[in-house]
Scaffold this active site. Structure first.
Site, mmCIF file in Angstrom:
data_model
loop_
_atom_site.group_PDB
_atom_site.id
_atom_site.type_symbol
_atom_site.label_atom_id
_atom_site.label_comp_id
_atom_site.label_asym_id
_atom_site.label_seq_id
_atom_site.Cartn_x
_atom_site.Cartn_y
_atom_site.Cartn_z
ATOM 1 C CG MET A 1 -1.765 -0.752 1.465
ATOM 2 S SD MET A 1 -3.287 -0.781 2.225
ATOM 3 C CE MET A 1 -4.339 -2.406 2.133
ATOM 4 C CB CYS A 2 0.245 4.393 -0.247
ATOM 5 S SG CYS A 2 -1.035 4.729 -1.675
#
Length: 258
Positions: A1-2
């Site tokens: 994910m970010c």
């Protein structure tokens, strides 16, 4: 994910040191290669830089690292795409105006079925669940306080209630700021550190870089740095607990009085 990076201070401060390590995670020491962005609040203005290239090789990111922009509130993001193509319009942070102020939002996570929440004044430009979530949050706030800007207590109450409901759709770590306050919500992973006098040295995890904050600061300075995972390996970072929504102002968490 970010991954997320935020800074909140009591005096205008540059984020060059933290941003140096953060950028390395965008394709050099980690896999977040799908774009990046950063927003600096400067008075009523908000200066933004974004690029769909990985931050580790972005010439624009190099500019930001070399240009010590001073701000009391900063929100940055490096992206690993889950929803939406690798395009500039899908790069965080996202910005909108509300109650005469810019609001800026960046999200780490993945939310399912945000399309059902779209009707309202604010509409997404890109295709990400993150921008849809931001628009939905602002639409709820605008609708809840149609007569104008609420008190911080009123704002926090609605924001926390709405955040809890949205977190049921998936992972919802986010940073939200309006130039005065920085809101940090943890769904899975988010940490912060408060740097204040007596200042000491800090060493980055992702780059072999050390800075002596004692030589660069004033004794009354106070800086809060928020990151998905700690950026330094010789400081103690505080984990934000899942489900917790913290407000930072003047470089420290504050309590909301009911």
């Amino acid at each position: 994910m970010c991954q997320l990076l935020g800074m909140n201070c009591n005096v205008p401060t540059d984020i060059c040191f933290s941003f140096e390590g953060f950028c390395a995670r965008g394709g050099k020491t980690d896999e977040h290669r799908d774009g990046w962005g950063i927003a600096f609040f400067e008075g009523k203005a908000c200066r933004m830089f974004q690029d769909a290239k990985p931050s580790a090789i972005s010439p624009i990111a190099d500019l930001v690292k070399r240009y010590p922009i001073k701000s009391t509130n900063v929100i940055a993001h490096i992206r690993k795409a889950t929803q939406g193509d690798i395009r500039l319009e899908n790069c965080h942070p996202f910005r909108r105006e509300m109650w005469g102020n810019y609001w800026v939002f960046a999200h780490n996570g993945n939310l399912i079925d945000m399309n059902s929440e779209l009707p309202g004044f604010y509409q997404p430009i890109g295709q990400t669940d993150s921008e849809k979530a931001f628009c939905y949050l602002l639409n709820i706030l605008r609708r809840s306080f149609a007569d104008g800007k609420p008190t911080l207590t009123q704002l926090y109450s609605v924001l926390k209630q709405t955040t809890d409901l949205m977190a049921e759709k998936g992972v919802f770590n986010y940073l939200l700021g309006n130039g005065e306050y920085l809101f940090a919500h943890c769904s899975t992973h988010l940490h912060y550190i408060i740097r204040s006098s007596p200042f000491s040295q800090a060493h980055l995890i992702d780059e072999d870089l050390t800075v002596d904050f004692q030589a660069l600061t004033h004794p009354t300075d106070r800086v809060a740095v928020i990151a998905t995972t700690p950026l330094t390996d010789n400081e103690v970072w505080t984990p934000i607990q899942p489900g917790e929504l913290i407000i930072f102002r003047d470089g420290a968490p504050i309590e909301v009085k009911s």
